[in-house]
Design a protein around this motif. Structure first.
Motif, short mmCIF file in Angstrom:
data_model
loop_
_atom_site.label_atom_id
_atom_site.label_comp_id
_atom_site.label_asym_id
_atom_site.label_seq_id
_atom_site.Cartn_x
_atom_site.Cartn_y
_atom_site.Cartn_z
N TYR A 98 -43.42 -29.49 -10.60
CA TYR A 98 -44.49 -29.46 -11.60
C TYR A 98 -43.90 -29.50 -13.02
CZ TYR A 98 -48.81 -28.02 -13.97
OH TYR A 98 -49.91 -27.96 -14.79
N LEU A 99 -42.85 -28.73 -13.25
CA LEU A 99 -42.22 -28.73 -14.56
C LEU A 99 -41.65 -30.11 -14.88
CD1 LEU A 99 -41.20 -27.31 -17.10
CD2 LEU A 99 -39.25 -26.48 -15.77
N ILE A 100 -40.98 -30.73 -13.93
CA ILE A 100 -40.42 -32.06 -14.14
C ILE A 100 -41.52 -33.06 -14.49
CG2 ILE A 100 -39.33 -34.00 -12.93
CD1 ILE A 100 -37.68 -31.80 -11.41
N GLN A 101 -42.64 -32.97 -13.80
CA GLN A 101 -43.76 -33.88 -14.08
C GLN A 101 -44.32 -33.64 -15.47
OE1 GLN A 101 -47.77 -32.89 -12.72
NE2 GLN A 101 -47.75 -34.79 -11.52
N GLN A 102 -44.59 -32.40 -15.81
CA GLN A 102 -45.25 -32.09 -17.07
C GLN A 102 -44.34 -32.30 -18.28
OE1 GLN A 102 -48.61 -31.20 -17.40
NE2 GLN A 102 -48.59 -31.87 -15.27
N ALA A 103 -43.04 -32.27 -18.08
CA ALA A 103 -42.10 -32.37 -19.19
C ALA A 103 -42.03 -33.76 -19.79
CB ALA A 103 -40.71 -31.94 -18.74
N ARG A 104 -42.75 -34.72 -19.23
CA ARG A 104 -42.75 -36.07 -19.82
C ARG A 104 -43.27 -36.03 -21.26
NH1 ARG A 104 -47.03 -37.43 -15.21
NH2 ARG A 104 -48.77 -36.15 -15.95
N GLY A 105 -44.05 -35.01 -21.63
CA GLY A 105 -44.58 -34.90 -22.98
C GLY A 105 -43.85 -33.89 -23.84
N ALA A 106 -42.63 -33.49 -23.45
CA ALA A 106 -41.89 -32.46 -24.18
C ALA A 106 -40.61 -33.02 -24.76
CB ALA A 106 -41.58 -31.28 -23.25
N ASP A 107 -40.23 -32.53 -25.94
CA ASP A 107 -38.93 -32.86 -26.52
C ASP A 107 -37.84 -31.94 -25.99
OD1 ASP A 107 -39.67 -34.96 -28.42
OD2 ASP A 107 -40.76 -33.38 -29.48
N LEU A 108 -38.23 -30.73 -25.60
CA LEU A 108 -37.25 -29.74 -25.16
C LEU A 108 -37.89 -28.86 -24.11
CD1 LEU A 108 -34.44 -28.33 -25.68
CD2 LEU A 108 -35.67 -26.84 -27.28
N VAL A 109 -37.16 -28.58 -23.02
CA VAL A 109 -37.62 -27.71 -21.95
C VAL A 109 -36.78 -26.42 -21.99
CG1 VAL A 109 -37.82 -27.41 -19.45
CG2 VAL A 109 -38.37 -29.62 -20.51
N VAL A 110 -37.44 -25.27 -21.97
CA VAL A 110 -36.77 -23.97 -22.02
C VAL A 110 -37.02 -23.25 -20.70
CG1 VAL A 110 -36.58 -21.77 -23.23
CG2 VAL A 110 -37.13 -23.86 -24.52
N LEU A 111 -35.94 -22.84 -20.04
CA LEU A 111 -36.10 -22.09 -18.79
C LEU A 111 -34.96 -21.11 -18.60
CD1 LEU A 111 -35.30 -24.38 -15.71
CD2 LEU A 111 -34.60 -24.90 -18.01
N GLY A 112 -35.12 -20.21 -17.63
CA GLY A 112 -34.14 -19.15 -17.41
C GLY A 112 -32.90 -19.66 -16.71
N ARG A 113 -31.81 -18.91 -16.89
CA ARG A 113 -30.53 -19.31 -16.29
C ARG A 113 -30.57 -19.23 -14.77
NH1 ARG A 113 -25.54 -15.59 -17.59
NH2 ARG A 113 -26.25 -14.56 -15.69
N ASP A 114 -31.10 -18.14 -14.25
CA ASP A 114 -31.18 -17.97 -12.79
C ASP A 114 -32.38 -17.09 -12.49
OD1 ASP A 114 -30.92 -17.58 -10.10
OD2 ASP A 114 -28.76 -17.34 -10.15
N PRO A 115 -33.58 -17.67 -12.40
CA PRO A 115 -34.78 -16.85 -12.24
C PRO A 115 -34.79 -16.01 -10.97
CG PRO A 115 -35.26 -19.19 -11.87
CD PRO A 115 -33.88 -19.11 -12.44
N ARG A 116 -34.13 -16.47 -9.91
CA ARG A 116 -34.13 -15.69 -8.67
C ARG A 116 -33.40 -14.36 -8.88
NH1 ARG A 116 -36.84 -19.85 -8.24
NH2 ARG A 116 -37.06 -21.07 -6.33
N GLN A 117 -32.25 -14.39 -9.57
CA GLN A 117 -31.52 -13.16 -9.84
C GLN A 117 -32.22 -12.30 -10.88
OE1 GLN A 117 -27.42 -13.97 -10.83
NE2 GLN A 117 -26.93 -14.77 -8.81
N ASP A 118 -33.12 -12.89 -11.64
CA ASP A 118 -33.83 -12.17 -12.68
C ASP A 118 -35.06 -11.44 -12.14
OD1 ASP A 118 -34.06 -11.57 -15.52
OD2 ASP A 118 -35.85 -12.83 -15.49
N GLY A 119 -35.27 -11.50 -10.85
CA GLY A 119 -36.41 -10.82 -10.27
C GLY A 119 -37.67 -11.65 -10.27
N ALA A 120 -37.55 -12.95 -10.56
CA ALA A 120 -38.73 -13.82 -10.55
C ALA A 120 -39.21 -14.04 -9.13
CB ALA A 120 -38.39 -15.16 -11.21
N ASP A 121 -40.51 -14.27 -8.99
CA ASP A 121 -41.03 -14.60 -7.67
C ASP A 121 -40.90 -16.11 -7.47
OD1 ASP A 121 -42.94 -15.69 -9.29
OD2 ASP A 121 -44.64 -14.71 -8.32
N ALA A 122 -41.71 -16.65 -6.59
CA ALA A 122 -41.59 -18.07 -6.26
C ALA A 122 -42.00 -19.00 -7.39
CB ALA A 122 -42.43 -18.37 -5.01
N MET A 123 -42.44 -18.47 -8.54
CA MET A 123 -42.73 -19.31 -9.70
C MET A 123 -41.47 -19.69 -10.46
SD MET A 123 -46.27 -18.03 -11.47
CE MET A 123 -45.83 -16.31 -11.56
N GLY A 124 -40.35 -19.06 -10.19
CA GLY A 124 -39.13 -19.34 -10.93
C GLY A 124 -38.63 -20.75 -10.69
#
Length: 270
Positions: A98-124
């Protein structure tokens, strides 16, 4: 080059709020719009004996998804205040796709280094998967970082299309920096053209110096991070090396090491 649209990936990890604050600060600095985005799939139901039980299970899982997305949106809304223009997007979908698809309209994408280790759920959204497919520069933010000054920037130079794209993508940051260090390392460093890259940046009005690090192949990532630390830099610009094959993400050793260990923000391009 300018940055007019920034997209930040949301999840429920410990660093999500910090990441939104950093992205919002950048949006304010560049007078850019900020889009928050989150997605998650619903697990396929286990085999059950009757349709009523299956429907009840799906309804429960769907309610949990709606709640998780609402909580992610709340994190975005509470921490995106520095951005003048904000937008929220969400979906029941694979977070990386979903992020890859939606990023077609972005100049810059910001995301976490390792969301799984950060305690993120399946949205990471895992940065390796996104980097290989998104076709946009990606700012990878380590845990606990909520601001990027980018006054002193290290360009980790290894000649190739990935690094060339990364430098071009970083020009809005580089143009505002007090000091830029173009760093090369490894046996072929003197043949990589780091001096030419410094000359290119100098023609853009950048205060830039060139450095060659003495490091073995397996130690280059650590050497670059140590160099950045000694020179009080908080942003590393580099190419993301690797390739994708049937959704299997294969990253080069240096890219993988930086993604796993860097305490600094990294602006990467594949």
């Amino acid at each position: 080059m300018s940055i007019a649209s920034i997209m930040v990936s949301l999840d429920l990890g410990r660093s999500a709020a910090d990441r939104v604050r950093l992205a919002a600060d950048l949006a304010g600095r560049f007078e850019a719009g900020l889009t928050g985005l989150a997605a998650r799939t619903i697990d396929a139901p286990a085999p059950v004996g009757d349709i009523v039980t299956a429907q009840e299970t799906y309804a429960k899982d769907r309610a949990a998804l709606v709640d998780a997305l609402a909580r992610a949106q709340d994190v975005f809304e509470r921490n995106g205040g520095a951005a003048l223009r904000r937008e929220w997007r969400q979906a029941e979908a694979d977070p990386e796709a979903y992020l890859i698809q939606q990023a077609r309209g972005a100049d810059l994408v910001v995301l976490g280094r390792d969301p799984r280790q950060d305690g993120a759920d399946a949205m990471g959204a895992a940065p390796g998967a996104v980097l290989m497919e998104v076709g946009r520069p990606v700012l990878v933010v380590p845990p606990g970082v909520d601001r990027l000054k980018a006054a002193r920037i290290v360009v980790a130079w290894k000649d190739g299309p990935e690094a060339r794209r990364a430098v071009t993508a970083a020009l809005p940051f580089i143009a505002l920096a007090d000091q830029v260090f173009v760093v090369s390392a490894g046996r072929e460093a003197r043949l990589e053209g780091a001096e030419e890259v410094s000359d290119f940046l100098a023609r853009h009005g950048v205060h830039v110096t060139t450095h060659r690090l003495d490091a073995a192949a397996g130690d280059i990532a650590d050497a670059i991070i140590r160099f950045a630390g000694r020179h009080d830099a908080d942003l590393v610009v580099m190419g993301a090396y690797g390739h994708s094959r049937l959704r299997e993400w294969l990253l080069g050793g240096m890219t993988r090491s930086i993604l796993q260990t860097s305490p600094l923000c990294c602006l990467m391009s594949h």
